[in-house]
Design an enzyme around this catalytic site. Structure first.
Site, PDB file in Angstrom:
ATOM      1  N   ASP A   1      11.859   5.232   0.517  1.00 17.13           N
ATOM      2  CA  ASP A   1      11.633   5.644  -0.874  1.00 17.13           C
ATOM      3  C   ASP A   1      10.532   6.704  -1.005  1.00 17.13           C
ATOM      4  O   ASP A   1      10.264   7.178  -2.113  1.00 17.13           O
ATOM      5  CB  ASP A   1      11.289   4.428  -1.751  1.00 17.13           C
ATOM      6  CG  ASP A   1      12.503   3.547  -1.991  1.00 17.13           C
ATOM      7  OD1 ASP A   1      13.626   3.978  -1.687  1.00 17.13           O
ATOM      8  OD2 ASP A   1      12.320   2.410  -2.480  1.00 17.13           O
ATOM      9  N   ARG A  28      14.358   5.701 -14.591  1.00 14.86           N
ATOM     10  CA  ARG A  28      14.706   4.413 -13.994  1.00 14.86           C
ATOM     11  C   ARG A  28      13.522   3.846 -13.220  1.00 14.86           C
ATOM     12  O   ARG A  28      13.424   2.627 -13.074  1.00 14.86           O
ATOM     13  CB  ARG A  28      15.885   4.593 -13.045  1.00 14.86           C
ATOM     14  CG  ARG A  28      17.115   5.109 -13.733  1.00 14.86           C
ATOM     15  CD  ARG A  28      18.272   5.070 -12.822  1.00 14.86           C
ATOM     16  NE  ARG A  28      18.387   3.715 -12.311  1.00 14.86           N
ATOM     17  CZ  ARG A  28      19.099   3.380 -11.264  1.00 14.86           C
ATOM     18  NH1 ARG A  28      19.756   4.287 -10.604  1.00 14.86           N
ATOM     19  NH2 ARG A  28      19.151   2.131 -10.878  1.00 14.86           N
ATOM     20  N   LYS A  57       8.336  -1.740  -9.696  1.00 14.51           N
ATOM     21  CA  LYS A  57       9.713  -1.949 -10.179  1.00 14.51           C
ATOM     22  C   LYS A  57      10.481  -2.867  -9.228  1.00 14.51           C
ATOM     23  O   LYS A  57      11.140  -3.810  -9.675  1.00 14.51           O
ATOM     24  CB  LYS A  57      10.425  -0.592 -10.249  1.00 14.51           C
ATOM     25  CG  LYS A  57      11.917  -0.712 -10.451  1.00 14.51           C
ATOM     26  CD  LYS A  57      12.597   0.642 -10.457  1.00 14.51           C
ATOM     27  CE  LYS A  57      12.905   1.187  -9.095  1.00 14.51           C
ATOM     28  NZ  LYS A  57      14.211   0.817  -8.537  1.00 14.51           N
ATOM     29  N   ASN A  58      10.374  -2.585  -7.924  1.00 17.86           N
ATOM     30  CA  ASN A  58      11.211  -3.333  -6.983  1.00 17.86           C
ATOM     31  C   ASN A  58      10.770  -4.782  -6.796  1.00 17.86           C
ATOM     32  O   ASN A  58      11.510  -5.584  -6.239  1.00 17.86           O
ATOM     33  CB  ASN A  58      11.277  -2.612  -5.628  1.00 17.86           C
ATOM     34  CG  ASN A  58      12.155  -1.367  -5.715  1.00 17.86           C
ATOM     35  OD1 ASN A  58      12.820  -1.137  -6.729  1.00 17.86           O
ATOM     36  ND2 ASN A  58      12.154  -0.572  -4.660  1.00 17.86           N
ATOM     37  N   CYS A  64      27.855   4.766  -5.426  1.00 17.98           N
ATOM     38  CA  CYS A  64      26.436   5.011  -5.284  1.00 17.98           C
ATOM     39  C   CYS A  64      26.180   6.351  -4.644  1.00 17.98           C
ATOM     40  O   CYS A  64      26.932   6.793  -3.801  1.00 17.98           O
ATOM     41  CB  CYS A  64      25.873   3.895  -4.439  1.00 17.98           C
ATOM     42  SG  CYS A  64      24.222   4.187  -4.016  1.00 17.98           S
ATOM     43  N   ARG A  94      26.290   1.568   1.048  1.00 21.93           N
ATOM     44  CA  ARG A  94      25.534   0.422   0.542  1.00 21.93           C
ATOM     45  C   ARG A  94      26.337  -0.836   0.209  1.00 21.93           C
ATOM     46  O   ARG A  94      26.490  -1.211  -0.959  1.00 21.93           O
ATOM     47  CB  ARG A  94      24.784   0.839  -0.721  1.00 21.93           C
ATOM     48  CG  ARG A  94      23.800   1.923  -0.456  1.00 21.93           C
ATOM     49  CD  ARG A  94      23.108   2.254  -1.704  1.00 21.93           C
ATOM     50  NE  ARG A  94      21.865   2.905  -1.427  1.00 21.93           N
ATOM     51  CZ  ARG A  94      20.895   3.035  -2.309  1.00 21.93           C
ATOM     52  NH1 ARG A  94      21.025   2.529  -3.499  1.00 21.93           N
ATOM     53  NH2 ARG A  94      19.810   3.646  -2.002  1.00 21.93           N
TER      54      ARG A  94
HETATM   55  C1  UD1 Z   1      15.695  -1.901  -1.544  1.00 28.46           C
HETATM   56  C2  UD1 Z   1      14.985  -1.081  -2.609  1.00 28.46           C
HETATM   57  C3  UD1 Z   1      15.177   0.405  -2.353  1.00 28.46           C
HETATM   58  C4  UD1 Z   1      14.779   0.760  -0.931  1.00 28.46           C
HETATM   59  C5  UD1 Z   1      15.466  -0.154   0.079  1.00 28.46           C
HETATM   60  C6  UD1 Z   1      14.995   0.050   1.500  1.00 28.46           C
HETATM   61  C7  UD1 Z   1      15.081  -2.395  -4.625  1.00 28.46           C
HETATM   62  C8  UD1 Z   1      15.637  -2.559  -5.989  1.00 28.46           C
HETATM   63  N1  UD1 Z   1      15.539  -1.391  -3.914  1.00 28.46           N
HETATM   64  O1  UD1 Z   1      17.086  -1.617  -1.654  1.00 28.46           O
HETATM   65  O2  UD1 Z   1      14.365   1.112  -3.277  1.00 28.46           O
HETATM   66  O3  UD1 Z   1      15.166   2.096  -0.668  1.00 28.46           O
HETATM   67  O4  UD1 Z   1      15.229  -1.526  -0.266  1.00 28.46           O
HETATM   68  O5  UD1 Z   1      13.622  -0.101   1.563  1.00 28.46           O
HETATM   69  O6  UD1 Z   1      14.224  -3.140  -4.182  1.00 28.46           O
HETATM   70  N2  UD1 Z   1      22.981  -3.027   3.892  1.00 28.46           N
HETATM   71  C9  UD1 Z   1      24.155  -3.490   4.418  1.00 28.46           C
HETATM   72  N3  UD1 Z   1      24.678  -4.638   3.885  1.00 28.46           N
HETATM   73  C10 UD1 Z   1      24.082  -5.331   2.890  1.00 28.46           C
HETATM   74  C11 UD1 Z   1      22.863  -4.854   2.371  1.00 28.46           C
HETATM   75  C12 UD1 Z   1      22.335  -3.695   2.889  1.00 28.46           C
HETATM   76  O7  UD1 Z   1      24.730  -2.884   5.329  1.00 28.46           O
HETATM   77  O8  UD1 Z   1      24.620  -6.363   2.450  1.00 28.46           O
HETATM   78  C13 UD1 Z   1      22.390  -1.780   4.434  1.00 28.46           C
HETATM   79  C14 UD1 Z   1      22.223  -0.702   3.378  1.00 28.46           C
HETATM   80  O9  UD1 Z   1      23.407   0.030   3.188  1.00 28.46           O
HETATM   81  C15 UD1 Z   1      21.110   0.131   3.973  1.00 28.46           C
HETATM   82  C16 UD1 Z   1      20.238  -0.923   4.694  1.00 28.46           C
HETATM   83  O10 UD1 Z   1      21.073  -2.062   4.867  1.00 28.46           O
HETATM   84  O11 UD1 Z   1      21.610   1.035   4.918  1.00 28.46           O
HETATM   85  C17 UD1 Z   1      18.995  -1.321   3.961  1.00 28.46           C
HETATM   86  O12 UD1 Z   1      19.329  -1.679   2.640  1.00 28.46           O
HETATM   87  P1  UD1 Z   1      18.469  -2.769   1.852  1.00 28.46           P
HETATM   88  O13 UD1 Z   1      17.205  -3.030   2.578  1.00 28.46           O
HETATM   89  O14 UD1 Z   1      19.362  -3.907   1.552  1.00 28.46           O
HETATM   90  O15 UD1 Z   1      18.116  -1.987   0.536  1.00 28.46           O
HETATM   91  P2  UD1 Z   1      18.158  -2.562  -0.908  1.00 28.46           P
HETATM   92  O16 UD1 Z   1      17.664  -3.948  -0.971  1.00 28.46           O
HETATM   93  O17 UD1 Z   1      19.488  -2.251  -1.471  1.00 28.46           O
END
Ligand code: UD1
Length: 437
Positions: free
Chosen positions: A326, A418, A35-36, A133, A138
């Site tokens: 995850d 989902r 999915k991701n 969320c 996030r």
């Molecule tokens: C993706 C995955 C999710 C997984 C996560 C971490 C998808 C659709 N989702 O989520 O399943 O749990 O990676 O492996 O692929 N953060 C910030 N600012 C930002 C972006 C992120 O502070 O602009 C923080 C987030 O709050 C979190 C951390 O960075 O604490 C990691 O998040 P991130 O790696 O971005 O996760 P996602 O890409 O949202």
């Protein structure tokens, strides 16, 4: 972007799964496409007016249909074949709208990833900020910081991000992420493909799904170096073309079924998967006493003896190649039944222990302190009514139900749909007593 958001459960709030625990699982479970990875590949289709043909797509997942609705709204022509697991997307230039409205974006935070490709290709875009969320605050600051560094003017007005590229389009630059982010790495990787000049992304995330996206972008005509490392170098091109690409297998679905098999004490082979994308999970399961055999694209999982042959282990979630956040909820379910205690430390997301009170209702012994949880193994879990709160928390409750004494009802299975394709069908086929109710 993060996957568990809970803003649209109203229609599905009554759907549930009933499980009668105790059956060992035996047989083969086919693993779906990730999915991701698939979500980001669909966003990549917005970078070109030619056709992108994706195969091994988990087409029936709710997150996929949500994103497909959004890109159709944005003007893309999308053909989905559920039987063949393929999607063809053509984001025809002239027809493209560049506003992604709140109603479509709020259902899934990953929708923000349409912003960068649209700004890169059309010079401007307006995307609703994703909604609240369930597993932490996030933010999307890193995504926006990166686009700004590439010259985009970013304004936030009325809950929308307005992004406009400078005259001549986005410009290549050096970006150092202050924090590792999967979504921000993917977002800026896509945008950089159509920027002028060279972009470097340092302290980039290294998840296999990012490698899959980068390989597809290369087939589309992008120049990307450093795939699989924490520094990506992208030399921008004027146009990208269409291509065909098979989505990598879902490593989280794989790990989830590995734990279900180990706990129920059967003999399960997962097919069509890639063991080298979940080395950290396999290493920990082996340490806990699970027998894992890898042959080609198959992983066979057996428990050596009874449940008490599984030992408590400590785990800490980390960016790839560390233990995936995850898989944290599922491993916690395993620890509730292991011999001895184990400590779980969540370093990626705040507030990702929502499964804990539900597991405790089933008889688990778990104490949370800050971002750590001590899990002391108990003899048996007991079936109960539990509530699914996010995708991985929900599946952790399903696994608990498979080994609990008596009947477990998992309410609000909306979350499961989902991210897990036909989970009831896949588990029933290997002997679980599980049904939708
Ligand atoms: C993706 C995955 C999710 C997984 C996560 C971490 C998808 C659709 N989702 O989520 O399943 O749990 O990676 O492996 O692929 N953060 C910030 N600012 C930002 C972006 C992120 O502070 O602009 C923080 C987030 O709050 C979190 C951390 O960075 O604490 C990691 O998040 P991130 O790696 O971005 O996760 P996602 O890409 O949202």
């Amino acid at each position: 972007m993060t996957e568990e958001i809970d803003t649209d459960v109203a229609n599905d709030g009554l759907a549930k799964i009933k499980i009668r625990g105790g059956n060992p699982l035996n047989g083969e479970i086919p693993i779906s496409g990730a999915k991701n990875a698939a979500l980001k590949l669909v966003c990549a289709a917005l970078l070109t007016d030619q056709e992108l043909k994706l195969s091994n797509v988990p087409t029936t997942l709710r997150d996929m249909t949500t994103l497909i609705d959004l890109i159709r709204y944005l003007g893309a022509k999308v053909d989905v074949n559920d039987a063949a697991k393929t999607i063809s997307i053509r984001a025809i230039g002239g027809a493209a709208k560049t506003t992604a409205p709140y109603d479509l974006v709020r259902k899934m935070r990953a929708s923000i990833l349409v912003l960068g490709p649209m700004v890169a290709r059309h010079g401007h875009a307006k995307v609703s900020l994703p909604g609240g969320c369930a597993i932490g605050s996030r933010p999307v600051d890193l995504h926006l910081m990166g686009l700004e560094a590439m010259g985009a003017e970013i304004k936030i007005e009325d809950g929308y991000v307005h992004a406009a590229a400078p005259e001549g389009g986005l410009k290549g630059t050096n970006i150092v992420f202050p924090k590792v982010s999967v979504g921000a790495t993917e977002h800026l990787l896509m945008a950089a493909c159509l920027a002028s000049g060279t972009t470097t992304l340092s302290n980039a995330a290294m998840e296999p799904e990012i490698g899959d996206l980068a390989e597809c972008l290369k087939k589309m005509g992008a120049y990307i170096e450093g795939i699989g490392t924490n520094k990506l170098t992208i030399h921008g091109v004027e146009k990208l073309n269409g291509t065909e690409h098979a989505v990598i297998p879902d490593r989280i679905e794989t790990g989830t079924f590995m734990i279900a098999a180990a706990l129920t004490g059967g003999d399960v082979t997962l097919t069509g998967t890639r063991a080298n994308t979940i080395d950290s999970v396999i290493a920990l399961l082996r340490k806990a006493g699970v027998e894992v055999t890898i042959t080609g694209d198959k992983i066979r999982v057996k428990r050596k003896d009874d449940l008490k042959s599984l030992r408590g282990i400590d785990i800490m979630t980390e960016p790839y190649p560390g233990f995936p956040t995850d898989m944290q909820a599922q491993i916690m379910t395993m620890l509730t039944l292991c011999d001895g205690a184990g400590m779980v430390t969540e370093t990626i997301f705040e507030n990702r222990y929502m499964h804990v009170p539900e597991l405790v209702r089933m008889g688990a012994n778990i104490v949370v302190q800050g971002n750590s949880a001590i899990v002391r193994g108990v003899k048996q879990l007991k079936g109960a009514q539990v509530m699914a709160t996010d995708l991985r928390a929900s599946v952790a409750l399903v696994i608990a139900g498979l080994c609990a004494d008596g009947e477990t009802t998992v309410n609000r299975i909306y979350h499961l749909e989902r991210g897990y394709e036909d989970i009831v069908g896949k588990l029933s086929a290997v002997g679980a007593d599980i049904r939708s109710a």
